[in-house]
Scaffold this motif. Sequence first.
Motif, PDB file in Angstrom:
ATOM      1  N   ALA A   1     -14.159   7.702   8.163  1.00  0.00           N
ATOM      2  CA  ALA A   1     -15.396   8.049   8.866  1.00  0.00           C
ATOM      3  C   ALA A   1     -15.524   7.240  10.160  1.00  0.00           C
ATOM      4  O   ALA A   1     -15.897   7.784  11.205  1.00  0.00           O
ATOM      5  N   VAL A   8     -18.270   8.946  12.581  1.00  0.00           N
ATOM      6  CA  VAL A   8     -19.351   9.644  11.865  1.00  0.00           C
ATOM      7  C   VAL A   8     -19.874   8.741  10.737  1.00  0.00           C
ATOM      8  O   VAL A   8     -19.169   7.842  10.279  1.00  0.00           O
ATOM      9  N   ARG A  17     -13.497   8.565  12.988  1.00  0.00           N
ATOM     10  CA  ARG A  17     -14.065   9.774  13.621  1.00  0.00           C
ATOM     11  C   ARG A  17     -15.432   9.502  14.253  1.00  0.00           C
ATOM     12  O   ARG A  17     -16.052  10.418  14.784  1.00  0.00           O
ATOM     13  N   CYS A  58     -21.037   7.273   7.075  1.00  0.00           N
ATOM     14  CA  CYS A  58     -20.450   7.327   5.734  1.00  0.00           C
ATOM     15  C   CYS A  58     -21.367   6.566   4.778  1.00  0.00           C
ATOM     16  O   CYS A  58     -21.782   5.435   5.079  1.00  0.00           O
ATOM     17  N   ASP A  90     -18.607  15.849   9.607  1.00  0.00           N
ATOM     18  CA  ASP A  90     -19.582  15.141  10.447  1.00  0.00           C
ATOM     19  C   ASP A  90     -20.244  13.986   9.708  1.00  0.00           C
ATOM     20  O   ASP A  90     -20.967  13.185  10.301  1.00  0.00           O
ATOM     21  N   VAL A  91     -20.064  13.970   8.366  1.00  0.00           N
ATOM     22  CA  VAL A  91     -20.685  12.921   7.551  1.00  0.00           C
ATOM     23  C   VAL A  91     -19.895  12.830   6.250  1.00  0.00           C
ATOM     24  O   VAL A  91     -19.335  13.833   5.793  1.00  0.00           O
ATOM     25  N   VAL A  92     -19.828  11.613   5.683  1.00  0.00           N
ATOM     26  CA  VAL A  92     -19.074  11.406   4.439  1.00  0.00           C
ATOM     27  C   VAL A  92     -19.988  10.790   3.378  1.00  0.00           C
ATOM     28  O   VAL A  92     -20.776   9.887   3.684  1.00  0.00           O
ATOM     29  N   ALA A 102     -12.467   5.847   2.601  1.00  0.00           N
ATOM     30  CA  ALA A 102     -13.420   6.848   3.109  1.00  0.00           C
ATOM     31  C   ALA A 102     -14.203   6.265   4.288  1.00  0.00           C
ATOM     32  O   ALA A 102     -14.414   6.932   5.307  1.00  0.00           O
TER      33      ALA A 102
END
Length: 255
Positions: free
Chosen positions: A199, A204, A202, A206, A181-183, A195
């Motif tokens: 993110a 979400v 998706r 980052c 849900d988070v990076v 990365a």
Amino acid sequence: MKRYDTADCAVLKKAELAPGIFDLTVFCPEAARIARPGQFAQFQVPGKTLRRPISICEISREDGTLRFVFQIRGDGTRLLSLLNPGETVNLLAPLGNGFDLGDPSRRALFVGGGIGVPPLLEAAKPFGARAVLAAGFRSRNAVTLREDFESLGCQVRVATDDGSFGYHGLVADLMDDIEFDVVFACGPKPMLRAAAGAAARRGVPCYVSMEERMACGIGACLGCAVRLRGGNGPYYGHVCKDGPVFDARTVVWEE
Ligand SMILES: Cc1cc2nc3c(=O)[nH]c(=O)nc-3n(C[C@H](O)[C@H](O)[C@H](O)COP(=O)(O)OP(=O)(O)OC[C@H]3O[C@@H](n4cnc5c(N)ncnc54)[C@H](O)[C@@H]3O)c2cc1C
Ligand code: FES
């Protein structure tokens, strides 16, 4: 409350985790009291004018200590590696803006490359078993801190460039089959960019920790410029003062 200060700090522990990679715990209660994950310290190196930035790996407010893990890159870090317990080192800390961890009930993906893994350890603590670390190293010899993440309950996936440990290939390939849900990411720019892309696909958030060569560490010398996206177009911010952690959407990734 002061944001940062200098202090002569006693070295309490030192270990060589892997060839050329050192683990240093220093006693600095004032900095430990206010430090946050993702922030860094500027180490004074005997005989060098400019300090050397090293990220905070762990914070213990109870013990008044900060832990740092660094790799010998040149003369400055070689001299730091010679420090021993009982000696002191002057630190300017804590510096910069760390990770905004947000709600720890989310599934967090930590993405680290090489010496970009240590700054993620303190940040992973609140997430525990809801965190996955995808870490990339050059080879088996350089794999560090795996057990530290596992002892927090995190799932750890390792990639090595030469295939001598874990997945043979890039850490970016590991992200595809992980739910998150988070990076939070730290490491080489191409890895941060990958990365950020994963993110974004998706939908979400980052957060990336950026590195640039630094001089003052406090926003005075304009030495650590990074290109950012603003409402009126790209502009330059400073890794030391505005970062090192940035929302990935604000970073201009194209060269
Ligand atoms: C915010 C921040 C946090 C950092 N955290 C860590 C950490 O936790 N652990 C760690 O091992 N290293 C970390 N670094 C990198 C570390 O600061 C450099 O490796 C170190 O300053 C090199 O100093 P030196 O005198 O040994 O090498 P130098 O002789 O100055 O340089 C040797 C090599 O290191 C490279 N280098 C120098 N400065 C930097 C820099 N600021 N960033 C990247 N590469 C550099 C040079 O390009 C050169 O290839 C961090 C850097 C920044 C900016
Ligand atoms: S290092 Fe001086 S402004 Fe960032």
